[in-house]
Design an enzyme around this catalytic site. Structure first.
Site, short mmCIF file in Angstrom:
data_model
loop_
_atom_site.label_atom_id
_atom_site.label_comp_id
_atom_site.label_asym_id
_atom_site.label_seq_id
_atom_site.Cartn_x
_atom_site.Cartn_y
_atom_site.Cartn_z
N HIS A 1 58.04 33.10 34.93
CA HIS A 1 57.42 34.36 34.51
C HIS A 1 58.51 35.41 34.32
CE1 HIS A 1 53.61 33.20 37.03
NE2 HIS A 1 53.85 32.34 36.06
N SER B 1 50.53 34.64 39.48
CA SER B 1 49.18 34.92 39.00
C SER B 1 48.23 35.33 40.11
CB SER B 1 48.61 33.71 38.25
OG SER B 1 49.37 33.49 37.08
N HIS C 1 55.21 27.48 30.92
CA HIS C 1 56.03 26.91 32.00
C HIS C 1 56.69 25.61 31.52
CE1 HIS C 1 55.34 29.49 35.43
NE2 HIS C 1 54.04 29.42 35.31
N ASP D 1 48.27 38.98 33.06
CA ASP D 1 48.72 39.23 34.43
C ASP D 1 50.23 39.41 34.52
OD1 ASP D 1 49.12 36.57 33.77
OD2 ASP D 1 48.27 35.75 35.62
N THR E 1 43.72 32.84 39.31
CA THR E 1 43.18 34.00 38.59
C THR E 1 41.68 34.16 38.81
OG1 THR E 1 44.92 33.60 36.96
CG2 THR E 1 43.21 35.18 36.36
N ASP F 1 49.91 30.34 30.07
CA ASP F 1 50.91 30.30 31.14
C ASP F 1 51.37 28.88 31.43
OD1 ASP F 1 52.08 31.55 33.80
OD2 ASP F 1 50.94 29.78 34.39
N ASP G 1 41.38 28.01 40.69
CA ASP G 1 42.76 28.42 40.45
C ASP G 1 42.92 29.92 40.72
OD1 ASP G 1 45.26 27.16 39.67
OD2 ASP G 1 45.26 28.56 37.99
N GLU H 1 39.26 33.98 31.45
CA GLU H 1 40.69 33.72 31.51
C GLU H 1 41.13 32.61 30.56
OE1 GLU H 1 42.31 31.52 34.74
OE2 GLU H 1 44.33 32.32 34.45
MG MG Z 1 45.61 31.85 35.85
ZN ZN Z 2 52.56 30.81 35.76
#
Ligand code: MG
Ligand code: ZN
Length: 449
Positions: free
Chosen positions: A412, A99, A330, A368, A153, A326, A151, A321
């Site tokens: 990812h 990311s 995960h 992303d 992003t 995401d 974070d 965001e």
């Molecule tokens: Mg992010």
């Molecule tokens: Zn990720």
């Protein structure tokens, strides 16, 4: 420009830097349309679903509005795809991005190595970001996320660090060149305050509670640094609603990630019994604003900030965001992931409603990178984890997660991701685009060069 950049490694970058220096000192005359900036758009809202590839979107569509239904993000008039690859230190393609490199691509127009935040792939030098360029051109700026505002992003817009893990002053092990003691600009949280976006909403109170170790704020917390920079700090929905546009706003709604909306059984080897997601997460404090509420509040504050007395009369640049699509993918947590995708889509709906009332707003929705999710036949026998969901329309949807060994986080994927746009220059997202091209689209829309 407020920030002094090191010598940029590319000629084009060096030329751009000097051009912007001139532009920043030469205010443009207001246009005949009243209060507009020098570009075809007055404002840009860029919405990022982290890890939201086509499979993740399809799963959320099937679950919530039905296979034949349409999410808000399905309704923008221009659509294309963006490549997502990053590079290694020598500039060779790395086919699956993280990311940090993914956000750096649109924030700076340059690919970098995985893990790095808005610094070059080879010489590890800062690269100017869309938020910095917009700010320096007189636009109001904002960033909203469901992750920590430190974070990767959101950080790609407001900070430049060697590694995304360097969120607060106590987290600098991987970023020796960025420490203040080492002559750098400090952690992501410190740099983000120094970048001074008008609106900054998300989680990450823990990173802002850390003590600055060097420089003018040594011995004080990053939060104290933010207050000294003029920020009003809000912690919940009521305080956010009471925030006024006279000063910049920092909303910290959780210690790190904002707790997710939905919960359910994680995917398992051999699948799960068919499940419906629980749409209230008991771990989510009642006063926590959701992403759409934060987006609407940011739009209101930014509109007022952009039009305040003494402001150059331009619009704003806002990034929103949905971070935990995401994070939950995960963890092979289908309900967590679906709830965050639906919450992100409500934020998209809020942005589109704003653009209806303010037609010179460019709205862009993209991701992303893709993620591990696969939409499988219900009688599939996947080698990895899976779960069967009972959708709102009564169907059975089997979601598979097969990119890691059981017990390890899912990975990812390197697919191109959808990009959709509405408003001025929306046509520029059509076709297959490089992941760096959004930088040029937003820059052109706001007349940043
Ligand atoms: Mg992010
Ligand atoms: Zn990720």
């Amino acid at each position: 420009m407020r920030r002094a950049y090191g010598r940029l490694p590319w000629r084009r970058g060096a030329v751009l830097g000097s051009v912007l220096l001139v532009l920043a000192t030469t205010p443009a005359a207001p246009t005949a349309t009243g209060g507009g900036g020098p570009g075809p758009a007055q404002s840009v809202i860029l919405l990022i679903g982290d890890g939201m590839g086509d499979a993740e979107i399809t799963a959320a569509r099937n679950y919530s509005v039905g296979a034949a239904g349409r999410l808000a993000m399905d309704t923008l008039e221009s659509e294309g795809r963006r490549t997502t690859f990053s590079v290694d230190e020598r500039g060779r393609p790395v086919y699956v991005t993280d990311s940090a490199a993914g956000a750096t691509a649109w924030a700076t127009g340059r690919r970098t190595v995985n893990g790095r935040v808005s610094k070059t792939h080879d010489t590890d030098r800062p690269m100017p970001t869309l938020l910095e360029l917009a700010r320096d051109r007189g636009y109001a700026t904002g960033s909203v996320t469901t992750a920590s505002v430190a974070d990767a992003t959101p950080a790609a817009l407001t900070a430049h660090v060697t590694d995304r893990s360097c969120k607060g002053p106590a987290d600098m092990a991987a970023c020796p060149a960025d420490t203040r003691a080492g002559g750098g600009a400090g952690s992501i949280a410190e740099q983000t305050v120094a970048a001074r976006p008008d609106v900054l909403l998300g989680g990450g109170a823990g990173h802002f509670a850390q003590t600055v170790t060097d420089g003018p704020f040594r011995g004080r917390t990053v939060l104290e640094q933010a207050r000294a920079a003029g920020y009003q700090v809000v912690r919940d929905r009521a305080q956010l609603a009471a925030a006024r546009p006279g000063r910049p706003v920092l909303g910290l709604f959780a210690p790190d990630y904002v707790p997710v909306e939905w919960t359910g059984a994680p995917a398992a080897r051999g699948g799960t019994t068919p499940q419906r997601c629980a749409v209230h997460n008991p771990a989510r404090p009642a006063g926590t604003p959701d992403l759409a509420e934060s987006t609407r509040a940011a739009l209101e504050l930014l509109t007022a900030r952009a039009g305040r007395p003494g402001a150059p009369g331009r619009g704003f640049f806002l990034q929103v965001e949905g971070a935990s699509i995401d994070d939950r993918a995960h963890e092979a947590d289908p309900c967590g992931q679906l709830g965050e995708t639906v919450a992100f889509d409500r934020a998209v709906a809020s942005a589109l409603a704003y653009a209806e009332r303010h037609p010179r707003t460019l709205v862009i929705v993209t991701a992303d990178h893709g993620h591990a999710t696969q939409v499988l036949p219900d009688d599939a026998r996947p080698a990895g984890l899976s779960s069967t969901l009972v959708t709102d329309e009564g169907g059975r949807m089997r979601l598979g997660y097969g990119t890691a060994l059981p017990g390890e986080p899912q990975e990812h994927t390197g697919v191109p991701v959808p990009v959709a746009a509405r408003g001025p220059l929306a046509h520029r997202v059509r076709g297959v685009q490089e992941n760096t091209s959004l930088f040029g689209t937003v820059r052109a829309a706001l007349g940043l060069r």
